[in-house]
Design an enzyme around this catalytic site. Structure first.
Site, mmCIF file in Angstrom:
data_model
loop_
_atom_site.group_PDB
_atom_site.id
_atom_site.type_symbol
_atom_site.label_atom_id
_atom_site.label_comp_id
_atom_site.label_asym_id
_atom_site.label_seq_id
_atom_site.Cartn_x
_atom_site.Cartn_y
_atom_site.Cartn_z
ATOM 1 N N HIS A 2 20.496 -6.006 14.769
ATOM 2 C CA HIS A 2 20.125 -5.099 15.855
ATOM 3 C C HIS A 2 19.792 -5.907 17.101
ATOM 4 O O HIS A 2 19.549 -7.125 17.023
ATOM 5 C CB HIS A 2 18.943 -4.211 15.451
ATOM 6 C CG HIS A 2 17.680 -4.968 15.161
ATOM 7 N ND1 HIS A 2 16.899 -5.542 16.148
ATOM 8 C CD2 HIS A 2 17.063 -5.262 13.997
ATOM 9 C CE1 HIS A 2 15.860 -6.135 15.611
ATOM 10 N NE2 HIS A 2 15.934 -5.988 14.300
ATOM 11 N N SER A 30 17.148 -9.137 11.006
ATOM 12 C CA SER A 30 16.778 -9.473 12.380
ATOM 13 C C SER A 30 16.983 -10.961 12.667
ATOM 14 O O SER A 30 18.092 -11.471 12.534
ATOM 15 C CB SER A 30 15.329 -9.022 12.626
ATOM 16 O OG SER A 30 14.992 -9.097 13.983
#
Length: 253
Positions: free
Chosen positions: A156, A133
């Protein structure tokens, strides 16, 4: 007979001239080390002074909100002063950043990444375990980056917790935040914007999300990380860069 009496020190009062108790000094030193571990997640052991500052970014990157006490976190307000001190301290010649993080606060992560990238001293990052992340921008922020063979990085889209107002401005704000992350990653690595977004919006790989998990050599193949390696390779590269900087900026003849 003289009225003068000789004063003797009371056994109840400490004698300032008495030598320090080694056991008390050892306890104080141990308490200082323990406090350093609790507060900053690191200690000065081994005691020999090093020219390299090692920063560990583990658990979850904690931002403006405090996370529950059972969460293992890295607080950005602890890292930023250490980075400023490293930049100012002439004894620190390089910075090694070790990551094993699940991500966390976007703005705090970007703040740490910007701080690392703006250091004038050589810096190398190594991803051990995971750099997921918002850990991705932190991982690519150094001059050279390594990833362990079994380490993973999850790419993501940005997510928002809490109350979300369903208006176009909310989605525009998320899109702008996403562009900030994308620009930083593509500017500090060799991955193209098209490839990064393709990995980010890929469906069918993550169970409850969209995105991609890249492992070790895959991160190198995509251009996200420079090489596969661990602590040994990272220190070797960092020392090489320190030596190069010394030779280029040597004392004037």
């Amino acid at each position: 007979m003289s009225d003068k009496t000789t004063a003797f020190p009371s056994s109840d009062q400490p004698n300032p001239a008495a030598p320090a108790n080694p056991a008390d000094e050892a306890r104080k030193a141990s308490a200082a080390v323990t406090d350093s571990i609790v507060q900053l997640g690191q200690t000065s052991v081994p005691a020999s002074e090093s020219n390299i500052l090692c920063l560990t970014i583990i658990g979850q990157v904690e931002g403006h909100l405090m996370l529950p006490p059972q969460n293992k976190t890295t607080k950005y307000e602890h890292l930023i002063p250490q980075l400023v001190a490293a930049e100012q301290n002439p004894k620190v010649e390089g910075v090694l950043i070790v990551l094993n993080t699940v991500g966390g606060d976007v703005e705090a992560g970007l703040a740490i990444a910007e701080m690392i990238s703006s250091l004038t001293k050589p810096k190398v990052t190594v991803v051990l375990g995971g750099g997921h992340s918002i850990g991705v921008p932190i991982a690519v922020s150094a001059d050279y980056t390594f990833i362990a063979e079994t380490a993973t990085m999850t790419i993501h889209p940005i997510r928002m917790n809490g109350l979300v107002i369903g208006v176009p401005q909310t989605f525009e704000y998320l899109d702008k935040m996403q562009e900030r992350v994308t620009r930083f990653v593509t500017r500090h690595s060799h991955i193209s914007e098209a490839t990064f977004k393709e990995l980010m919006f890929k469906t069918g790989e993550l169970t409850r999300d969209i995105g991609t998990t890249v492992i070790g050599s895959d991160a190198v193949r995509h251009g996200l990380i420079n090489a596969v390696g661990g602590i040994g390779e990272a220190l070797k590269e960092l020392n090489r860069r320190i030596g190069t900087k010394k030779s280029e900026g040597g004392s004037p003849s």
